[in-house]
Design an enzyme around this catalytic site. Structure first.
Site, PDB file in Angstrom:
ATOM      1  N   SER A  50       0.807  -1.220   0.000  1.00  9.73           N
ATOM      2  CA  SER A  50       0.000   0.000   0.000  1.00  9.73           C
ATOM      3  C   SER A  50       0.845   1.276   0.000  1.00  9.73           C
ATOM      4  CB  SER A  50      -0.960  -0.002   1.179  1.00  9.73           C
ATOM      5  OG  SER A  50      -0.247  -0.006   2.404  1.00  9.73           O
ATOM      6  N   CYS A  79      -6.587  -6.709   0.631  1.00  8.60           N
ATOM      7  CA  CYS A  79      -5.311  -6.551   1.344  1.00  8.60           C
ATOM      8  C   CYS A  79      -4.777  -5.113   1.245  1.00  8.60           C
ATOM      9  CB  CYS A  79      -4.324  -7.610   0.868  1.00  8.60           C
ATOM     10  SG  CYS A  79      -3.042  -7.925   2.086  1.00  8.60           S
ATOM     11  N   ARG A 108      -1.852  -1.868   9.411  1.00  8.64           N
ATOM     12  CA  ARG A 108      -0.997  -2.569   8.447  1.00  8.64           C
ATOM     13  C   ARG A 108      -0.202  -3.687   9.133  1.00  8.64           C
ATOM     14  NH1 ARG A 108       3.166   0.425   6.087  1.00  8.64           N
ATOM     15  NH2 ARG A 108       3.247  -1.211   4.522  1.00  8.64           N
ATOM     16  N   ILE A 137      -1.566 -12.555   3.529  1.00  2.76           N
ATOM     17  CA  ILE A 137      -0.129 -12.332   3.282  1.00  2.76           C
ATOM     18  C   ILE A 137       0.239 -10.945   3.803  1.00  2.76           C
ATOM     19  CG2 ILE A 137       1.688 -12.236   1.515  1.00  2.76           C
ATOM     20  CD1 ILE A 137      -0.280 -13.856  -0.306  1.00  2.76           C
ATOM     21  N   HIS A 181      -6.822 -12.581   0.287  1.00  2.00           N
ATOM     22  CA  HIS A 181      -6.624 -12.542  -1.176  1.00  2.00           C
ATOM     23  C   HIS A 181      -7.441 -13.603  -1.904  1.00  2.00           C
ATOM     24  CE1 HIS A 181      -3.019  -9.926  -1.315  1.00  2.00           C
ATOM     25  NE2 HIS A 181      -2.728 -10.463  -0.145  1.00  2.00           N
ATOM     26  N   GLU A 183      -8.268 -13.558  -4.846  1.00  2.00           N
ATOM     27  CA  GLU A 183      -7.792 -13.613  -6.246  1.00  2.00           C
ATOM     28  C   GLU A 183      -6.723 -14.679  -6.458  1.00  2.00           C
ATOM     29  OE1 GLU A 183      -7.222 -11.242  -4.072  1.00  2.00           O
ATOM     30  OE2 GLU A 183      -5.195 -10.430  -4.237  1.00  2.00           O
TER      31      GLU A 183
HETATM   32  N1  GLN Z   1       1.508  -5.391   3.913  1.00  2.00           N
HETATM   33  C1  GLN Z   1       1.013  -4.787   2.702  1.00  2.00           C
HETATM   34  C2  GLN Z   1       0.753  -3.303   2.881  1.00  2.00           C
HETATM   35  O1  GLN Z   1       0.777  -2.788   3.938  1.00  2.00           O
HETATM   36  C3  GLN Z   1      -0.249  -5.471   2.212  1.00  2.00           C
HETATM   37  C4  GLN Z   1       0.055  -6.895   1.845  1.00  2.00           C
HETATM   38  C5  GLN Z   1      -0.736  -7.450   0.716  1.00  2.00           C
HETATM   39  O2  GLN Z   1      -1.443  -6.753  -0.031  1.00  2.00           O
HETATM   40  N2  GLN Z   1      -0.554  -8.721   0.523  1.00  2.00           N
HETATM   41  O3  GLN Z   1       0.502  -2.683   1.919  1.00  2.00           O
END
Ligand code: GLN
Length: 201
Positions: A50, A79, A108, A137, A181, A183
């Site tokens: 992000s 995510c 996060r 993840i 996720h 996807e």
């Molecule tokens: N840890 C990521 C973030 O803060 C997000 C992880 C993901 O999209 N798999 O953007």
């Protein structure tokens, strides 16, 4: 006619979302510029990173157009996409921009180092039985949500590391987000739910 659904394509697992949407009969447009937002019936913000997504969205002058658009068409974030749709975030970069719209606080990387990635079967009544196999993840957690937000899924307290319930999927009007996720699985029910949101918007 099948709706044209965009996938924000500046960073993250764009192809996986595009594949799911195509499987469900939507027309997919990869979006890198504000011009490409015109005429979309819905938009997916993929998983990825992000902070990078935020930097690139600012650079591509997408933040303001996306903020305007989120009041007009359904959006789904997975995510990192959930973080992008959150009104507030914790543990972000100090200059990290979000599109916002979901009245949630997203934390996060909330699930701790030893469980950076994990999988769990979740009850998601909105998509029906059976449980959804959710893959996390380095996922964000919905730390808090206002009363305007509908919780679509949570890890129950007895199965979470902290012992308290952890919200991992939400909807507020035309906006929806998951910490996990879908996807990268072959279960299309979350995307189907979103495509139905788009069709009925
Ligand atoms: N840890 C990521 C973030 O803060 C997000 C992880 C993901 O999209 N798999 O953007």
């Amino acid at each position: 006619m099948s709706p044209v659904i965009g996938v924000l394509a500046i960073q993250g697992d764009v192809r996986e979302h595009a594949h799911c949407l195509t499987e469900l009969g939507a027309q997919v447009r990869l979006v890198k510029t504000a011009e490409q937002l015109v005429g979309l019936a819905g938009l997916v913000i993929p998983g990825g990173e992000s902070t990078t997504m935020s930097i690139l969205a600012v650079k591509n002058q997408l933040i303001e157009p996306l903020r305007e658009l989120r009041a007009q068409i359904p959006m789904y974030g997975s995510c990192a996409g959930l973080i992008m749709l959150a009104n507030t975030i914790t543990d972000g970069r100090s200059d990290q921009q979000t599109i916002g719209g979901l009245d949630i606080c997203a934390k996060r990387n909330a699930f701790g180092r030893q469980v950076d990635s994990f999988e769990i079967d979740l009850k998601i009544p909105a998509i029906g039985e059976p449980d959804f196999h959710a893959i996390f993840i380095r996922a964000p957690l919905v730390e808090s949500a206002s009363d305007a937000v509908e919780v679509l899924a949570a890890i129950p307290g007895e199965r979470s590391l902290t012992g308290s319930e952890q919200i991992v999927a939400v909807r507020q009007g035309n906006l929806m987000a998951t910490s996990f996720h879908p996807e990268i699985t072959s279960d299309l029910r979350i995307h189907k739910y979103f495509v139905e949101m788009v069709r009925s918007a």
